[in-house]
Design an enzyme around this catalytic site. Structure first.
Site, PDB file in Angstrom:
ATOM      1  N   LYS A  52       0.839  -1.206   0.000  1.00 21.60           N
ATOM      2  CA  LYS A  52       0.000   0.000   0.000  1.00 21.60           C
ATOM      3  C   LYS A  52       0.872   1.253   0.000  1.00 21.60           C
ATOM      4  CE  LYS A  52      -3.694  -2.664   2.026  1.00 21.60           C
ATOM      5  NZ  LYS A  52      -4.373  -3.189   3.217  1.00 21.60           N
ATOM      6  N   GLN A  96      -5.516  -1.856   9.521  1.00 14.56           N
ATOM      7  CA  GLN A  96      -5.211  -3.166   8.912  1.00 14.56           C
ATOM      8  C   GLN A  96      -5.707  -4.290   9.826  1.00 14.56           C
ATOM      9  OE1 GLN A  96      -3.553  -3.647   5.805  1.00 14.56           O
ATOM     10  NE2 GLN A  96      -4.149  -5.763   6.135  1.00 14.56           N
ATOM     11  N   ASP A 119     -11.858   2.275   3.989  1.00 16.83           N
ATOM     12  CA  ASP A 119     -12.287   0.939   3.557  1.00 16.83           C
ATOM     13  C   ASP A 119     -13.777   0.700   3.834  1.00 16.83           C
ATOM     14  OD1 ASP A 119     -11.879  -1.433   2.248  1.00 16.83           O
ATOM     15  OD2 ASP A 119     -10.781  -2.424   3.861  1.00 16.83           O
TER      16      ASP A 119
END
Ligand code: NDP
Length: 284
Positions: A52, A96, A119
């Site tokens: 990322k 994460q 997200d």
């Protein structure tokens, strides 16, 4: 022999569009920035964070990685997220997963400001997906919809079967497919007779994390098959990454199939950057 839906190539084309949007945001005086929080010592997470970071740098997006110890306290993590929520230079926050075992993902993710939830995992943004309101949606399902667009002119009316119902992949994917007017069947570990149901799918998507689970007996001739699973296995003493689908068997039957690696994975990271820009644009 199926058409291979090469996520890496599709993502690389998509980068060009993202770069244009990066230029537009920067011309407005905004430097797009994503905070990547990696709590714990999961080796796969470290790898994903590195990917990322690398893609953000390539596209001209600033990324800041917060690497936290496995025994990080809930209080410390909450304070970090609150400080990022209040930092107007940070447009996007990614937590994460998995988190260390003593931390509850749902509780922590909901501390993220929904306007920085890159997200689409906060309860607010997941609710908006359900009600059909505009919001930031989870990256992996968005990437899959993009992949489907490369092989289907219109997916309305098709029967899509999604195996897996996690809040990060299966559920939001089923909802996005429903919003796109597919007829959707959602399967999980309590579902019975999976092969028979899957064999009725025009679009079959597996997101369960079970290596080589989906064989020919699951697939209708001419179906599109998307493999989300990322599984590490050891064969003949060699470690390798495989999906949930028996690629070599299924590709003989399907009309289109995504591989692992170079399938859904690159699309997920691309959509993380695309969502970062959508959030940064709100500041222009
Ligand atoms: P979870 O473990 O959170 O969810 C797995 C889901 O699969 C659950 O809903 C579970 O059912 C279901 N399931 C498990 N075993 C079976 C079975 N035998 N039959 C039917 N359903 C089953 O996983 P994630 O959704 O986070 O991830 C799934 C896979 O996708 C993993 O391999 C992960 O690494 C990969 N992944 C890949 C990404 C990418 O970018 N390519 C991004 C995110 C994930 P139940 O709810 O009943 O327990």
């Amino acid at each position: 022999m199926a058409h291979i839906i090469n996520g890496k190539e599709i993502a690389e084309k998509f980068y060009e569009q993202i770069k244009v949007r990066v230029g537009e945001v920067r011309r407005q005086g905004v430097e797009p920035c994503i905070a990547l929080i990696n709590a714990g010592d999961d080796p796969a997470s470290a790898l994903y964070i590195a990917k990322k970071e690398k893609l953000a740098a390539y596209l001209g997006i600033t990324s800041i990685v917060y690497k936290l110890d496995n025994d990080v306290s809930e209080n410390y993590l909450s304070e970090l997220i609150n400080s990022l929520n209040n930092n107007n230079k940070v447009h996007a926050i990614l937590l994460q997963s998995p988190l260390p075992k003593h931390l509850q993902f749902r509780k922590i993710v909901d501390i993220i400001d929904p306007n920085k939830d890159v997200d689409g995992l906060t309860t607010t943004n997941q609710g908006k997906l359900l009600t059909g309101e505009p919001a930031i949606f989870p990256c992996t399902p968005l990437g899959i919809l993009h992949m489907l667009d490369t092989v289907h002119q219109n997916i309305a009316g098709l029967h899509a079967v999604v195996i897996g119902r996690s809040t990060i992949v299966g559920r939001p994917l089923a909802q996005l497919l429903l919003n796109a007017n597919c007829s959707v069947t959602s399967l999980h570990s309590y579902s019975r007779d999976l092969p028979a149901i899957c064999k009725t799918a025009d679009i079959l998507i597996s997101a369960i994390g079970k290596p080589l689970f989906v064989g020919r007996e699951f697939v209708k001739s001419g179906a599109t098959v998307i493999d989300v699973g990322i599984n590490r296995i050891e064969k003949d003493g060699i470690k390798k990454t495989v999906g949930d689908v028996k690629f070599d068997d299924v590709k003989e039957l399907a009309a289109a199939i995504s591989p692992v690696p170079n399938g859904v994975g690159p699309m997920t990271v691309a959509y993380l950057m695309s969502n970062t820009l959508s959030l940064a644009f709100r500041c222009c």
